[in-house]
Design an enzyme around this catalytic site. Sequence first.
Site, PDB file in Angstrom:
ATOM      1  N   ASP A 197       0.521   6.115  -6.594  1.00 15.20           N
ATOM      2  CA  ASP A 197       0.754   4.820  -6.008  1.00 15.20           C
ATOM      3  C   ASP A 197       2.387   5.005  -5.490  1.00 15.20           C
ATOM      4  OD1 ASP A 197       0.916   2.054  -6.099  1.00 15.20           O
ATOM      5  OD2 ASP A 197       2.386   2.020  -8.020  1.00 15.20           O
ATOM      6  N   LEU A 198       2.696   4.011  -4.782  1.00 17.06           N
ATOM      7  CA  LEU A 198       3.948   4.137  -3.956  1.00 17.06           C
ATOM      8  C   LEU A 198       5.127   3.316  -4.583  1.00 17.06           C
ATOM      9  CD1 LEU A 198       5.471   4.926  -1.408  1.00 17.06           C
ATOM     10  CD2 LEU A 198       4.396   3.391  -0.030  1.00 17.06           C
ATOM     11  N   ASP A 199       4.752   1.916  -4.380  1.00 21.76           N
ATOM     12  CA  ASP A 199       5.947   0.941  -4.993  1.00 21.76           C
ATOM     13  C   ASP A 199       5.951   0.969  -6.463  1.00 21.76           C
ATOM     14  OD1 ASP A 199       6.724  -0.586  -2.487  1.00 21.76           O
ATOM     15  OD2 ASP A 199       4.455  -1.160  -2.597  1.00 21.76           O
ATOM     16  N   THR A 219      10.772   0.155  -4.870  1.00 23.00           N
ATOM     17  CA  THR A 219      10.527  -1.064  -4.041  1.00 23.00           C
ATOM     18  C   THR A 219      10.181  -2.124  -5.188  1.00 23.00           C
ATOM     19  OG1 THR A 219       8.567  -0.034  -3.555  1.00 23.00           O
ATOM     20  CG2 THR A 219      10.212  -0.062  -1.868  1.00 23.00           C
ATOM     21  N   LYS A 235       2.995  -7.267  -9.784  1.00 22.59           N
ATOM     22  CA  LYS A 235       2.915  -5.537  -9.304  1.00 22.59           C
ATOM     23  C   LYS A 235       1.563  -4.834  -8.807  1.00 22.59           C
ATOM     24  CE  LYS A 235       6.916  -3.961 -11.918  1.00 22.59           C
ATOM     25  NZ  LYS A 235       7.322  -3.316 -13.184  1.00 22.59           N
ATOM     26  N   GLY A 236       1.616  -4.281  -7.948  1.00 21.40           N
ATOM     27  CA  GLY A 236       0.304  -3.502  -7.561  1.00 21.40           C
ATOM     28  C   GLY A 236      -0.747  -4.302  -6.993  1.00 21.40           C
ATOM     29  N   ARG A 247      -0.827  -8.794  -1.246  1.00 24.97           N
ATOM     30  CA  ARG A 247       0.354  -9.973  -0.835  1.00 24.97           C
ATOM     31  C   ARG A 247      -0.420 -11.246  -1.089  1.00 24.97           C
ATOM     32  NH1 ARG A 247       2.215  -9.468   5.087  1.00 24.97           N
ATOM     33  NH2 ARG A 247       2.327  -7.359   4.228  1.00 24.97           N
ATOM     34  N   SER A 256      -1.804   2.905  -1.886  1.00 20.37           N
ATOM     35  CA  SER A 256      -0.910   1.841  -2.206  1.00 20.37           C
ATOM     36  C   SER A 256      -1.370   0.452  -1.596  1.00 20.37           C
ATOM     37  CB  SER A 256       0.459   2.050  -1.461  1.00 20.37           C
ATOM     38  OG  SER A 256       1.083   0.939  -1.329  1.00 20.37           O
ATOM     39  N   ALA A 257      -1.430  -0.525  -2.200  1.00 17.90           N
ATOM     40  CA  ALA A 257      -1.806  -1.860  -1.896  1.00 17.90           C
ATOM     41  C   ALA A 257      -0.994  -2.562  -0.903  1.00 17.90           C
ATOM     42  CB  ALA A 257      -1.793  -2.764  -3.215  1.00 17.90           C
ATOM     43  N   SER A 258       0.210  -1.731  -0.379  1.00  9.47           N
ATOM     44  CA  SER A 258       1.079  -2.408   0.503  1.00  9.47           C
ATOM     45  C   SER A 258       0.663  -1.908   1.875  1.00  9.47           C
ATOM     46  CB  SER A 258       2.453  -1.809   0.224  1.00  9.47           C
ATOM     47  OG  SER A 258       3.328  -2.292   1.237  1.00  9.47           O
ATOM     48  N   ARG A 259       0.672  -3.152   2.627  1.00  7.19           N
ATOM     49  CA  ARG A 259       0.495  -2.997   4.317  1.00  7.19           C
ATOM     50  C   ARG A 259       1.819  -2.254   4.715  1.00  7.19           C
ATOM     51  NH1 ARG A 259      -4.260  -5.440   5.500  1.00  7.19           N
ATOM     52  NH2 ARG A 259      -4.940  -6.890   3.730  1.00  7.19           N
ATOM     53  N   ASN A 260       2.708  -2.226   4.167  1.00 10.18           N
ATOM     54  CA  ASN A 260       4.192  -1.619   4.780  1.00 10.18           C
ATOM     55  C   ASN A 260       4.227  -0.300   4.382  1.00 10.18           C
ATOM     56  OD1 ASN A 260       5.316  -4.179   5.883  1.00 10.18           O
ATOM     57  ND2 ASN A 260       5.212  -4.909   3.750  1.00 10.18           N
ATOM     58  N   LYS A 276      -6.765  -3.610  -5.688  1.00 11.14           N
ATOM     59  CA  LYS A 276      -6.491  -3.181  -7.148  1.00 11.14           C
ATOM     60  C   LYS A 276      -6.579  -4.423  -8.046  1.00 11.14           C
ATOM     61  CE  LYS A 276      -3.246   0.352  -6.053  1.00 11.14           C
ATOM     62  NZ  LYS A 276      -1.725   0.932  -6.005  1.00 11.14           N
ATOM     63  N   GLU A 317       0.435   5.338 -11.810  1.00 10.35           N
ATOM     64  CA  GLU A 317       0.706   3.923 -11.566  1.00 10.35           C
ATOM     65  C   GLU A 317       1.575   3.467 -12.310  1.00 10.35           C
ATOM     66  OE1 GLU A 317       0.005   1.198  -9.820  1.00 10.35           O
ATOM     67  OE2 GLU A 317      -1.582   1.497  -8.506  1.00 10.35           O
ATOM     68  N   ASP A 318       2.420   2.414 -11.685  1.00  9.66           N
ATOM     69  CA  ASP A 318       3.320   1.502 -12.656  1.00  9.66           C
ATOM     70  C   ASP A 318       2.713   0.058 -12.896  1.00  9.66           C
ATOM     71  OD1 ASP A 318       3.634   0.777  -9.963  1.00  9.66           O
ATOM     72  OD2 ASP A 318       5.379  -0.349 -10.489  1.00  9.66           O
TER      73      ASP A 318
HETATM   74  P1  B16 Z   1       2.614  -5.905   1.052  1.00  4.84           P
HETATM   75  P2  B16 Z   1       1.622  -0.185  -4.569  1.00  4.84           P
HETATM   76  C1  B16 Z   1       2.059  -3.141  -4.014  1.00  4.84           C
HETATM   77  O1  B16 Z   1       2.196  -1.739  -3.623  1.00  4.84           O
HETATM   78  C2  B16 Z   1       3.230  -3.474  -4.757  1.00  4.84           C
HETATM   79  O2  B16 Z   1       3.167  -3.115  -5.969  1.00  4.84           O
HETATM   80  C3  B16 Z   1       2.753  -4.995  -4.850  1.00  4.84           C
HETATM   81  O3  B16 Z   1       4.054  -5.688  -5.586  1.00  4.84           O
HETATM   82  C4  B16 Z   1       2.684  -5.787  -3.404  1.00  4.84           C
HETATM   83  O4  B16 Z   1       2.464  -7.171  -3.558  1.00  4.84           O
HETATM   84  C5  B16 Z   1       1.616  -5.095  -2.781  1.00  4.84           C
HETATM   85  O5  B16 Z   1       1.952  -3.615  -2.520  1.00  4.84           O
HETATM   86  C6  B16 Z   1       1.392  -5.315  -1.263  1.00  4.84           C
HETATM   87  O6  B16 Z   1       2.560  -5.180  -0.499  1.00  4.84           O
HETATM   88  O7  B16 Z   1       3.020  -7.228   0.950  1.00  4.84           O
HETATM   89  O8  B16 Z   1       3.683  -5.020   1.503  1.00  4.84           O
HETATM   90  O9  B16 Z   1       1.605  -5.516   1.851  1.00  4.84           O
HETATM   91  O10 B16 Z   1       2.426  -0.385  -5.939  1.00  4.84           O
HETATM   92  O11 B16 Z   1       0.040  -0.144  -4.751  1.00  4.84           O
HETATM   93  O12 B16 Z   1       2.240   0.878  -3.759  1.00  4.84           O
HETATM   94 MG    MG Z   2       3.003   0.231  -7.795  1.00 10.56          MG
END
Ligand code: B16
Ligand code: MG
Length: 214
Positions: free
Chosen positions: A8-10, A16, A44-45, A48, A113-117, A144, A168-169
């Site tokens: 996992d990333l964040d 982050t 977390k995880g 958005r 990672s669930a993050s679009r960033n 997730k 994962e965290d």
């Molecule tokens: P974004 P991960 C997740 O990343 C974060 O844990 C979670 O807090 C966040 O809302 C999600 O990404 C979406 O991120 O708004 O940047 O698309 O832990 O799966 O790496």
């Molecule tokens: Mg995470």
Amino acid sequence: NIKGVIFDLDGVIADTAVVHHAAWKKLAAEIDIPFDDAIGERLKGVDRRASLEILLEQASRSYSEAEKEALATRKNDYYRQQIQQFGPQQLLPGARAAVESVRGAGLKTALASASRNASLLLEKLGIADLFDYVVDANHISRAKPDPEIFLAAARGLGLAPSECLGVEDAAAGIASIHSAGMTAVGIGQPQALAGADLLLPDVAAFDISRFIKT
Ligand code: B16
Ligand code: MG
């Protein structure tokens, strides 16, 4: 035997989780929604839009689709303002070494990672080249705790789920790893990650040699 590790990333690789937390907390305060650490943990995880829905459970009125879009965008703007200034110093201690040790042992590495960033973050942190395969929220349709993201990562590595370890965290992430049929390593507090097969206080404690049969 384990042949690949999916990180996992964040909150595992990048520092982050606190930045996401702060951005949601700021948004919540602006729209008069209570926010505490328990809600922060649930976010977390979680992607958005789903995070916003969790926040709005406490709202005293309902929000239109357009309003929700605007709120999610506002939170993302707060978050991106912070990560623009990120560099390798925002890697969590031991994160780079953990990924490198997996590669050094001859195993494959992926990011889920669930993050679009995620790709922006990988560039800022200077670790994009450490992963054989990257899956983020732009590549999947079910967030997730659905197993889709970890299954896609295993497929990208050319491995069976049973040959992969997920790190994962977040509780949602541990659930995703388990539904995918993988072993789950939890990084963080036992209260939040009781389901993990192995729990470590931080990524610096990750030791791939425990998972390699010699
Ligand atoms: P974004 P991960 C997740 O990343 C974060 O844990 C979670 O807090 C966040 O809302 C999600 O990404 C979406 O991120 O708004 O940047 O698309 O832990 O799966 O790496
Ligand atoms: Mg995470």
